[in-house]
Design an enzyme around this catalytic site. Structure first.
Site, short mmCIF file in Angstrom:
data_model
loop_
_atom_site.label_atom_id
_atom_site.label_comp_id
_atom_site.label_asym_id
_atom_site.label_seq_id
_atom_site.Cartn_x
_atom_site.Cartn_y
_atom_site.Cartn_z
N ASP A 23 1.42 -0.94 -0.37
CA ASP A 23 -0.27 -0.06 -0.49
C ASP A 23 0.35 1.09 -0.30
O ASP A 23 1.84 1.55 1.11
CB ASP A 23 -0.76 -0.45 1.65
CG ASP A 23 -1.84 0.90 0.84
OD1 ASP A 23 -3.17 0.82 0.79
OD2 ASP A 23 -1.36 2.58 1.69
N ILE A 24 0.40 2.16 -0.69
CA ILE A 24 1.76 3.39 -0.57
C ILE A 24 1.00 3.82 0.32
O ILE A 24 0.12 4.12 1.01
CB ILE A 24 0.94 3.87 -2.08
CG1 ILE A 24 1.48 3.45 -3.39
CG2 ILE A 24 2.03 5.58 -1.90
CD1 ILE A 24 1.24 4.25 -4.63
N ASN A 66 -1.94 13.01 -3.21
CA ASN A 66 -2.83 13.51 -5.12
C ASN A 66 -3.77 15.48 -3.62
O ASN A 66 -3.83 16.09 -4.75
CB ASN A 66 -4.55 12.60 -4.39
CG ASN A 66 -4.09 11.41 -5.42
OD1 ASN A 66 -4.15 11.15 -6.45
ND2 ASN A 66 -4.90 10.56 -4.65
N ASP A 96 -1.54 9.37 -10.19
CA ASP A 96 -1.77 8.74 -11.72
C ASP A 96 -0.37 8.43 -12.52
O ASP A 96 0.10 7.15 -12.46
CB ASP A 96 -2.42 9.21 -12.54
CG ASP A 96 -3.72 9.44 -12.58
OD1 ASP A 96 -4.84 8.33 -11.20
OD2 ASP A 96 -4.84 9.93 -13.09
N GLU A 132 -4.66 2.60 -4.78
CA GLU A 132 -3.59 2.60 -4.42
C GLU A 132 -2.51 1.61 -3.33
O GLU A 132 -1.48 1.57 -2.97
CB GLU A 132 -2.96 4.02 -3.05
CG GLU A 132 -3.44 3.62 -2.20
CD GLU A 132 -4.43 3.87 -1.94
OE1 GLU A 132 -4.70 4.34 -0.28
OE2 GLU A 132 -5.70 3.87 -2.69
#
Length: 215
Positions: free
Chosen positions: A90-91, A98, A107, A134
């Protein structure tokens, strides 16, 4: 009678010795054109089938492909009494990325991470997928927990090496947290067992400060 049998067996047309040459040539040409059209349709269908398994943004496998692949490999591991590993990634701080840099930057980060994961996972029998949002997943058939840890650490470092800017994280670069699990599936068990274990490990990695792998 022979004509009826031939058509019943799948023939598309027929020629006879008494048929006009021009008619015979026209019929052969028509069949060749039909065959060419069918091959084009088969290629188009193959492309559509492949696209249905690919994530539109990153180009790696999508959630549908992940679910089918994991189910197939789970069954194979049950039959062979072999391990299967799953790494969930997971980011870190993706919403903040964002919010600060915009969705275009988000993106672009997803695309770069997808490419880095695909390059860092070396075996053709493994699957790299975008699990959703993500979150990414690596399915590693035949791999025990120590092997899963090695792969997870390699991909974590590969993402750090991308040096994707993230002003809201320590060091100013994007990182990921990961959870790895491996199991030899018992009879009657389901792949969701492995997903839950890897997910639980992922949340431990988040609690442990992020940019790390938990088992």
């Amino acid at each position: 009678a022979h004509l009826v049998e031939a058509l019943g067996a799948g023939a598309n047309d027929y020629l006879t010795d008494s048929m006009d040459v021009a008619v015979s040539v026209a019929r052969v040409r028509t069949q060749l054109m039909l065959r060419q059209a069918m091959r084009g349709l088969e290629r188009a269908n193959a492309r559509l089938h492949k696209q249905s398994y690919a994530d539109a943004l990153t180009g790696i496998a999508n959630r549908r492909r992940f679910d089918e692949f994991l189910a197939d490999e789970w069954q194979r591991a049950q039959l062979g009494h072999t391990p299967i590993a799953l790494v969930m990634l997971d980011i870190d701080g993706f919403k903040a990325l964002n919010d600060v840099l915009g969705h275009a930057a988000g993106d672009d980060a997803l695309r770069r991470i997808g490419a880095a994961l695909a390059a860092a996972v070396l075996r053709s029998e493994d699957l790299v997928a975008r699990y959703g949002g993500e979150e990414f997943a690596l399915v590693l058939p035949g791999v025990p927990i120590e092997g899963a840890r090695v792969v997870a650490e390699r991909v974590r470092k590969a993402i750090v090496d991308l040096q994707v800017p993230h002003p809201d994280l320590p060091g100013g670069i994007l990182t990921v947290s990961g959870g790895a699990a491996s199991v030899v599936p018992a009879w009657g068990s389901r792949p969701g067992t492995l997903v839950r274990q890897a997910d639980a490990a992922l949340y431990r990695a988040k609690r442990n400060g992020r940019d790390c792998i938990a088992l």
